[in-house]
Design a protein around this motif. Structure first.
Motif, PDB file in Angstrom:
ATOM      1  N   ALA A   1       0.835  -1.210   0.000  1.00 39.33           N
ATOM      2  CA  ALA A   1       0.000   0.000   0.000  1.00 39.33           C
ATOM      3  C   ALA A   1       0.868   1.259   0.000  1.00 39.33           C
ATOM      4  CB  ALA A   1      -0.936  -0.010   1.208  1.00 39.33           C
ATOM      5  N   ILE A   2       1.961   1.241   0.751  1.00 43.88           N
ATOM      6  CA  ILE A   2       2.875   2.394   0.786  1.00 43.88           C
ATOM      7  C   ILE A   2       3.516   2.593  -0.588  1.00 43.88           C
ATOM      8  CG2 ILE A   2       5.060   3.238   1.745  1.00 43.88           C
ATOM      9  CD1 ILE A   2       4.215   1.793   4.384  1.00 43.88           C
ATOM     10  N   ALA A   3       3.987   1.509  -1.200  1.00 40.43           N
ATOM     11  CA  ALA A   3       4.621   1.605  -2.524  1.00 40.43           C
ATOM     12  C   ALA A   3       3.628   2.116  -3.561  1.00 40.43           C
ATOM     13  CB  ALA A   3       5.181   0.243  -2.933  1.00 40.43           C
TER      14      ALA A   3
ATOM     15  N   SER B   1      10.386   2.306   5.551  1.00 37.00           N
ATOM     16  CA  SER B   1      11.056   3.392   4.830  1.00 37.00           C
ATOM     17  C   SER B   1      10.893   3.105   3.339  1.00 37.00           C
ATOM     18  CB  SER B   1      12.534   3.476   5.204  1.00 37.00           C
ATOM     19  OG  SER B   1      13.209   2.295   4.849  1.00 37.00           O
ATOM     20  N   TRP B   2      10.852   4.155   2.543  1.00 38.43           N
ATOM     21  CA  TRP B   2      10.666   3.999   1.109  1.00 38.43           C
ATOM     22  C   TRP B   2      11.687   4.835   0.360  1.00 38.43           C
ATOM     23  CZ3 TRP B   2       9.756   8.463  -1.522  1.00 38.43           C
ATOM     24  CH2 TRP B   2       9.237   9.528  -0.789  1.00 38.43           C
TER      25      TRP B   2
ATOM     26  N   TYR C   1       9.404   7.347 -19.014  1.00 42.31           N
ATOM     27  CA  TYR C   1      10.082   7.393 -17.727  1.00 42.31           C
ATOM     28  C   TYR C   1       9.699   6.144 -16.933  1.00 42.31           C
ATOM     29  CZ  TYR C   1      11.286  12.278 -18.432  1.00 42.31           C
ATOM     30  OH  TYR C   1      11.804  13.441 -18.924  1.00 42.31           O
ATOM     31  N   ARG C   2      10.684   5.585 -16.277  1.00 46.16           N
ATOM     32  CA  ARG C   2      10.429   4.441 -15.396  1.00 46.16           C
ATOM     33  C   ARG C   2      10.432   4.937 -13.956  1.00 46.16           C
ATOM     34  NH1 ARG C   2      13.193  -1.475 -15.363  1.00 46.16           N
ATOM     35  NH2 ARG C   2      12.040  -2.242 -13.570  1.00 46.16           N
ATOM     36  N   ILE C   3       9.359   4.622 -13.227  1.00 49.20           N
ATOM     37  CA  ILE C   3       9.233   4.986 -11.818  1.00 49.20           C
ATOM     38  C   ILE C   3       9.354   3.703 -11.006  1.00 49.20           C
ATOM     39  CG2 ILE C   3       7.757   6.012 -10.058  1.00 49.20           C
ATOM     40  CD1 ILE C   3       6.255   7.408 -12.407  1.00 49.20           C
ATOM     41  N   THR C   4      10.304   3.673 -10.081  1.00 53.31           N
ATOM     42  CA  THR C   4      10.505   2.504  -9.215  1.00 53.31           C
ATOM     43  C   THR C   4      10.425   2.960  -7.767  1.00 53.31           C
ATOM     44  OG1 THR C   4      11.973   1.497 -10.843  1.00 53.31           O
ATOM     45  CG2 THR C   4      12.065   0.613  -8.609  1.00 53.31           C
ATOM     46  N   VAL C   5       9.598   2.279  -6.997  1.00 52.54           N
ATOM     47  CA  VAL C   5       9.473   2.562  -5.568  1.00 52.54           C
ATOM     48  C   VAL C   5       9.801   1.283  -4.808  1.00 52.54           C
ATOM     49  CG1 VAL C   5       7.925   3.222  -3.696  1.00 52.54           C
ATOM     50  CG2 VAL C   5       7.740   4.355  -5.900  1.00 52.54           C
ATOM     51  N   SER C   6      10.706   1.400  -3.839  1.00 53.12           N
ATOM     52  CA  SER C   6      11.067   0.278  -2.977  1.00 53.12           C
ATOM     53  C   SER C   6      10.682   0.615  -1.541  1.00 53.12           C
ATOM     54  CB  SER C   6      12.565   0.000  -3.036  1.00 53.12           C
ATOM     55  OG  SER C   6      12.941  -0.374  -4.334  1.00 53.12           O
ATOM     56  N   VAL C   7      10.101  -0.342  -0.861  1.00 60.50           N
ATOM     57  CA  VAL C   7       9.733  -0.175   0.545  1.00 60.50           C
ATOM     58  C   VAL C   7      10.458  -1.245   1.349  1.00 60.50           C
ATOM     59  CG1 VAL C   7       7.847  -0.180   2.220  1.00 60.50           C
ATOM     60  CG2 VAL C   7       7.468   0.738  -0.066  1.00 60.50           C
ATOM     61  N   ARG C   8      11.122  -0.807   2.415  1.00 60.01           N
ATOM     62  CA  ARG C   8      11.819  -1.730   3.324  1.00 60.01           C
ATOM     63  C   ARG C   8      11.177  -1.618   4.697  1.00 60.01           C
ATOM     64  NH1 ARG C   8      15.723  -3.364   0.331  1.00 60.01           N
ATOM     65  NH2 ARG C   8      16.944  -2.063  -1.019  1.00 60.01           N
TER      66      ARG C   8
ATOM     67  N   ALA D   1      12.037  -6.439   1.827  1.00 55.87           N
ATOM     68  CA  ALA D   1      11.802  -5.334   0.901  1.00 55.87           C
ATOM     69  C   ALA D   1      10.802  -5.738  -0.168  1.00 55.87           C
ATOM     70  CB  ALA D   1      13.112  -4.905   0.255  1.00 55.87           C
ATOM     71  N   LEU D   2      10.178  -4.710  -0.722  1.00 56.02           N
ATOM     72  CA  LEU D   2       9.211  -4.896  -1.789  1.00 56.02           C
ATOM     73  C   LEU D   2       9.405  -3.752  -2.780  1.00 56.02           C
ATOM     74  CD1 LEU D   2       5.596  -5.871  -1.522  1.00 56.02           C
ATOM     75  CD2 LEU D   2       6.037  -3.594  -2.381  1.00 56.02           C
ATOM     76  N   SER D   3       9.372  -4.033  -4.075  1.00 56.99           N
ATOM     77  CA  SER D   3       9.554  -2.992  -5.096  1.00 56.99           C
ATOM     78  C   SER D   3       8.444  -3.053  -6.135  1.00 56.99           C
ATOM     79  CB  SER D   3      10.897  -3.158  -5.808  1.00 56.99           C
ATOM     80  OG  SER D   3      11.959  -2.887  -4.944  1.00 56.99           O
ATOM     81  N   LEU D   4       8.021  -1.879  -6.574  1.00 52.50           N
ATOM     82  CA  LEU D   4       7.057  -1.753  -7.668  1.00 52.50           C
ATOM     83  C   LEU D   4       7.644  -0.813  -8.713  1.00 52.50           C
ATOM     84  CD1 LEU D   4       3.613  -1.200  -5.890  1.00 52.50           C
ATOM     85  CD2 LEU D   4       4.490  -3.295  -6.884  1.00 52.50           C
ATOM     86  N   SER D   5       7.361  -1.097  -9.965  1.00 52.41           N
ATOM     87  CA  SER D   5       7.816  -0.239 -11.062  1.00 52.41           C
ATOM     88  C   SER D   5       6.684  -0.040 -12.055  1.00 52.41           C
ATOM     89  CB  SER D   5       8.998  -0.875 -11.803  1.00 52.41           C
ATOM     90  OG  SER D   5      10.118  -0.934 -10.979  1.00 52.41           O
ATOM     91  N   THR D   6       6.731   1.098 -12.699  1.00 54.33           N
ATOM     92  CA  THR D   6       5.792   1.381 -13.789  1.00 54.33           C
ATOM     93  C   THR D   6       6.478   2.292 -14.787  1.00 54.33           C
ATOM     94  OG1 THR D   6       3.526   2.043 -14.317  1.00 54.33           O
ATOM     95  CG2 THR D   6       4.704   3.412 -12.733  1.00 54.33           C
TER      96      THR D   6
END
Length: 127
Positions: free
Chosen positions: A48-50, A77-78, A101-108, A116-121
């Motif tokens: 949800a945070i990512a 933390s993200w 553009y590639r957007i990558t968000v990682s949450v630890r 950790a968990l990562s999402l990209s779009t």
């Protein structure tokens, strides 16, 4: 002759042994279930945070390359990263007016690199 027969000591011991093993297995199953449930809850919160961070980036009118970091609470933390993206079969821009553009968000969580968990779009943007 009135012969009453009860359980022998051996039968009673075998019954207690079976009961003890069964209770031990049941308690392990409940413990594992609780751990799994907690782990899933944490991963859902991280997801949800990512997703929220990606949504914030996508809501911007103009994307700019760069990185950002933050904390949600003591546990999570993200970090986000926006970079120009080149499709494998394209060179540079898609055309003169559109850039990917590639957007990558990682949450630890728990300050661990293993948790950790990562999402990209990818977002297309007019230049």
């Amino acid at each position: 002759m009135n012969a009453e027969r009860g359980f022998t000591l051996l039968e009673t011991l075998v019954a207690f042994a079976i009961l003890s093993l069964s209770l031990g297995i049941i308690l392990q199953i409940f413990s594992l279930s609780a751990q799994t449930s907690r782990s899933v809850e944490i991963q859902q919160r991280a997801l949800a945070i990512a997703q929220s961070q990606i949504d914030q980036e996508l809501a911007q009118l103009q994307l700019n390359e760069g990185e950002d970091r933050g904390r949600v609470d003591e546990r999570f933390s993200w970090s986000s990263e926006i970079r120009r993206y080149q499709f494998p079969d394209q060179e540079g821009r898609i055309n003169d007016q559109i850039q990917a553009y590639r957007i990558t968000v990682s949450v630890r969580w728990d300050d661990s690199s293993e948790q950790a968990l990562s999402l990209s779009t990818i977002r297309l943007q007019r230049q």
